[in-house]
Motif scaffolding. Structure first.
Motif, mmCIF file in Angstrom:
data_model
loop_
_atom_site.group_PDB
_atom_site.id
_atom_site.type_symbol
_atom_site.label_atom_id
_atom_site.label_comp_id
_atom_site.label_asym_id
_atom_site.label_seq_id
_atom_site.Cartn_x
_atom_site.Cartn_y
_atom_site.Cartn_z
ATOM 1 N N ILE A 178 0.659 -0.441 8.975
ATOM 2 C CA ILE A 178 -0.620 -0.346 8.572
ATOM 3 C C ILE A 178 -0.467 0.083 7.170
ATOM 4 O O ILE A 178 -1.285 -0.599 6.363
ATOM 5 N N TRP A 179 0.440 1.029 6.858
ATOM 6 C CA TRP A 179 0.226 1.512 5.474
ATOM 7 C C TRP A 179 1.173 0.615 4.514
ATOM 8 O O TRP A 179 0.926 0.909 3.278
ATOM 9 N N ALA A 180 2.221 0.100 4.890
ATOM 10 C CA ALA A 180 2.866 -0.812 4.074
ATOM 11 C C ALA A 180 1.858 -2.143 3.683
ATOM 12 O O ALA A 180 1.959 -2.620 2.687
ATOM 13 N N LYS A 181 1.282 -2.606 4.869
ATOM 14 C CA LYS A 181 0.443 -3.731 4.377
ATOM 15 C C LYS A 181 -0.855 -3.105 3.350
ATOM 16 O O LYS A 181 -1.237 -3.872 2.308
ATOM 17 N N LYS A 182 -1.340 -1.995 3.574
ATOM 18 C CA LYS A 182 -2.177 -1.451 2.668
ATOM 19 C C LYS A 182 -1.596 -1.196 1.197
ATOM 20 O O LYS A 182 -2.313 -1.406 0.274
ATOM 21 N N ALA A 183 -0.505 -0.646 0.882
ATOM 22 C CA ALA A 183 0.212 -0.754 -0.075
ATOM 23 C C ALA A 183 0.490 -1.907 -0.860
ATOM 24 O O ALA A 183 0.333 -2.208 -2.160
ATOM 25 N N LEU A 184 0.683 -2.893 -0.054
ATOM 26 C CA LEU A 184 0.898 -4.290 -0.609
ATOM 27 C C LEU A 184 -0.343 -4.738 -1.211
ATOM 28 O O LEU A 184 -0.611 -5.497 -2.042
ATOM 29 N N LYS A 185 -1.586 -4.498 -0.637
ATOM 30 C CA LYS A 185 -2.829 -5.146 -0.808
ATOM 31 C C LYS A 185 -3.209 -4.416 -2.347
ATOM 32 O O LYS A 185 -4.028 -5.021 -3.063
ATOM 33 N N HIS A 186 -2.823 -3.158 -2.382
ATOM 34 C CA HIS A 186 -3.073 -2.392 -3.521
ATOM 35 C C HIS A 186 -2.059 -2.724 -4.888
ATOM 36 O O HIS A 186 -2.369 -2.565 -5.998
ATOM 37 N N GLY A 187 -1.229 -3.814 -4.492
ATOM 38 C CA GLY A 187 -0.395 -4.248 -5.491
ATOM 39 C C GLY A 187 1.055 -3.570 -5.887
ATOM 40 O O GLY A 187 1.522 -4.137 -6.848
ATOM 41 N N PHE A 188 1.331 -2.798 -5.006
ATOM 42 C CA PHE A 188 2.619 -2.270 -5.158
ATOM 43 C C PHE A 188 3.752 -2.941 -4.690
ATOM 44 O O PHE A 188 3.682 -3.709 -3.638
ATOM 45 N N HIS A 189 4.857 -2.734 -5.198
ATOM 46 C CA HIS A 189 6.307 -3.115 -4.403
ATOM 47 C C HIS A 189 6.499 -2.219 -3.270
ATOM 48 O O HIS A 189 6.021 -0.969 -3.345
ATOM 49 N N VAL A 190 7.137 -2.519 -2.145
ATOM 50 C CA VAL A 190 6.932 -1.608 -0.960
ATOM 51 C C VAL A 190 8.490 -1.519 -0.479
ATOM 52 O O VAL A 190 9.036 -2.353 -0.248
ATOM 53 N N ILE A 191 8.817 -0.223 -0.147
ATOM 54 C CA ILE A 191 9.973 0.142 0.620
ATOM 55 C C ILE A 191 9.446 0.735 1.688
ATOM 56 O O ILE A 191 8.842 1.628 1.601
ATOM 57 N N VAL A 192 10.149 0.425 3.078
ATOM 58 C CA VAL A 192 9.701 0.992 4.316
ATOM 59 C C VAL A 192 10.902 1.527 5.167
ATOM 60 O O VAL A 192 11.910 0.820 5.080
ATOM 61 N N ASP A 193 11.055 2.961 5.554
ATOM 62 C CA ASP A 193 11.916 3.406 6.245
ATOM 63 C C ASP A 193 12.084 2.516 7.482
ATOM 64 O O ASP A 193 11.298 1.717 7.915
ATOM 65 N N LYS A 194 13.307 2.297 7.993
ATOM 66 C CA LYS A 194 13.835 1.408 9.112
ATOM 67 C C LYS A 194 13.209 2.330 10.327
ATOM 68 O O LYS A 194 13.179 3.504 10.416
ATOM 69 N N PRO A 195 12.644 1.463 11.241
ATOM 70 C CA PRO A 195 12.323 -0.049 11.529
ATOM 71 C C PRO A 195 11.149 -0.170 10.851
ATOM 72 O O PRO A 195 10.279 0.575 10.972
ATOM 73 N N ILE A 196 11.046 -1.433 10.165
ATOM 74 C CA ILE A 196 9.874 -1.450 9.326
ATOM 75 C C ILE A 196 8.709 -1.886 10.250
ATOM 76 O O ILE A 196 7.715 -1.585 9.719
ATOM 77 N N CYS A 197 8.813 -2.573 11.424
ATOM 78 C CA CYS A 197 7.575 -2.663 12.168
ATOM 79 C C CYS A 197 8.294 -2.732 13.572
ATOM 80 O O CYS A 197 9.285 -2.993 13.753
ATOM 81 N N ALA A 198 7.317 -2.803 14.710
ATOM 82 C CA ALA A 198 7.560 -2.793 15.789
ATOM 83 C C ALA A 198 7.525 -4.094 16.419
ATOM 84 O O ALA A 198 8.345 -4.585 17.154
ATOM 85 N N LYS A 199 6.613 -4.986 15.785
ATOM 86 C CA LYS A 199 6.466 -6.489 16.282
ATOM 87 C C LYS A 199 6.751 -7.278 15.213
ATOM 88 O O LYS A 199 6.727 -6.966 13.860
ATOM 89 N N TYR A 200 7.780 -8.606 15.542
ATOM 90 C CA TYR A 200 7.924 -9.355 14.806
ATOM 91 C C TYR A 200 6.930 -10.085 13.782
ATOM 92 O O TYR A 200 6.903 -10.372 12.610
ATOM 93 N N SER A 201 5.630 -10.295 14.444
ATOM 94 C CA SER A 201 4.412 -10.817 13.977
ATOM 95 C C SER A 201 4.072 -10.057 12.856
ATOM 96 O O SER A 201 3.538 -10.357 11.874
ATOM 97 N N HIS A 202 4.031 -8.538 12.894
ATOM 98 C CA HIS A 202 3.782 -7.835 11.934
ATOM 99 C C HIS A 202 4.876 -7.927 10.586
ATOM 100 O O HIS A 202 4.300 -7.599 9.430
ATOM 101 N N SER A 203 6.030 -7.932 10.776
ATOM 102 C CA SER A 203 7.091 -8.029 9.688
ATOM 103 C C SER A 203 6.851 -9.438 8.857
ATOM 104 O O SER A 203 6.801 -9.519 7.896
ATOM 105 N N LEU A 204 6.345 -10.281 9.686
ATOM 106 C CA LEU A 204 6.202 -11.668 9.107
ATOM 107 C C LEU A 204 5.055 -11.548 8.400
ATOM 108 O O LEU A 204 4.828 -12.166 7.069
ATOM 109 N N ASP A 205 3.949 -10.913 8.722
ATOM 110 C CA ASP A 205 2.724 -10.704 8.169
ATOM 111 C C ASP A 205 2.995 -9.832 6.730
ATOM 112 O O ASP A 205 2.525 -10.287 5.666
#
Length: 307
Positions: free
Chosen positions: A75-102
């Motif tokens: 949720i917060w990686a997506k919000k950060a991208l929408k705000h125009g930031f480059h984003v680094i996320v602690d592992k694991p990036i997401c629980a679902k593959y569909s979320h990582s793909l999104d």
């Protein structure tokens, strides 16, 4: 890191305090912190926020680093991208593959980098180990064992709600080994998963078979501490004893086994997070993001094989 960098850190985790902020201070990188739980003053922070949304709207940072519980990464990686930031996320990036793909698709649309922060392999001991065995082409087997004592009661690692468990916590390491050392087609796999009373996975034993190569791994909560990778080749094997969390402030030693000898190779102290951050910064400075996108999706697909 040629261009001036300013990082907004969302979350004030143990990793953030121990490694991330220390590097920013050492390298004089501007940083701000958004934390809902920590109320004290954070030394050297340019700004502090107690609201993540406000931080994203207000910050002039170039990069957002998400260091929150696993359940909040997407949720917060997506919000950060929408705000125009480059984003680094602690592992694991997401629980679902569909979320990582999104997230990857959104990053592509915004022309921004997104990266899953897996960086143990940026320590020089990995490069030196590959040199000793003669490169990836000479590897016949990888054996990995990452076992930690039972996490304390209340630990995020044992929380279903916060997406804990060994697959989420150590699965990214298991996945990255396939990419780092083999990166070839899996022919067969055997997987054993042990669950606790809450049906949370606390141990995985895996065997992956490739053409002329194998990969065996144990990743476990509740056992005697081990943190090693053994690389086998035709003429020798190399044991890395502090594989997944190499310290930045001390020398390490590789153990090299040959037919009639056992030797140690000293590896001078190295900061794998610093090396990782340099690489990520170079991707941003050069607008080169595809390698990071691909790594996220390849690793997550492999992690899904473990379930």
């Amino acid at each position: 890191m040629k261009k001036e960098t300013h990082v907004l850190l969302i979350g004030y985790s143990k990793l953030a305090r121990k490694r991330i902020i220390n590097l920013f201070i050492k390298k004089k990188i501007k940083f701000s912190v958004a934390s809902k739980s920590y109320k004290g003053k954070i030394d050297y922070a340019l700004k502090q926020y107690n609201n993540y949304e406000k931080a994203l709207k207000d910050s002039k940072a170039k990069i957002v680093y998400i260091s929150l519980p696993n359940s909040l990464h997407y949720i917060w990686a997506k919000k950060a991208l929408k705000h125009g930031f480059h984003v680094i996320v602690d592992k694991p990036i997401c629980a679902k593959y569909s979320h990582s793909l999104d997230l990857v698709n959104l990053a592509k649309k915004k022309n921004r980098l997104i990266s899953e922060a897996i960086f143990f392999n940026y320590h020089s001991q990995i490069k030196k180990s590959l040199e000793i065995v003669g490169g990836k082409k000479n590897i016949s087997k990888i054996n990995a064992n990452f076992t930690i004592p039972k996490p304390p009661k209340g630990s995020i690692l044992l929380s279903k709600k916060l997406k804990g468990g060994v697959i989420m916590d150590m699965g990214p390491y298991a996945a990255s080994l396939q990419r780092i050392f083999f990166n070839t087609k899996i022919i067969e796999r055997k997987i054993f998963i042990k669950y606790d009373k809450k049906k949370l996975p606390i141990e995985i034993n895996l065997n992956f078979f490739y053409k002329n190569k194998t990969y065996d791994g144990k990743f476990k909560f509740d056992g005697k501490y081990k943190n090693q990778i053994i690389i086998f080749s035709k003429n020798c094997k190399v044991k890395i004893s502090r594989a997944f969390s190499p310290p930045e402030d001390s020398d390490l030693y590789l153990t090299i086994y040959k037919k009639n000898s056992i030797n140690e190779k000293k590896i001078k102290k190295d900061n794998c997070f610093e090396n990782y951050f340099k690489k990520i910064s170079s991707f941003i400075n050069k607008d080169r993001y595809s390698q990071s996108y691909n790594q996220i999706l390849v690793d997550h697909k492999f992690r899904d094989c473990i379930k």
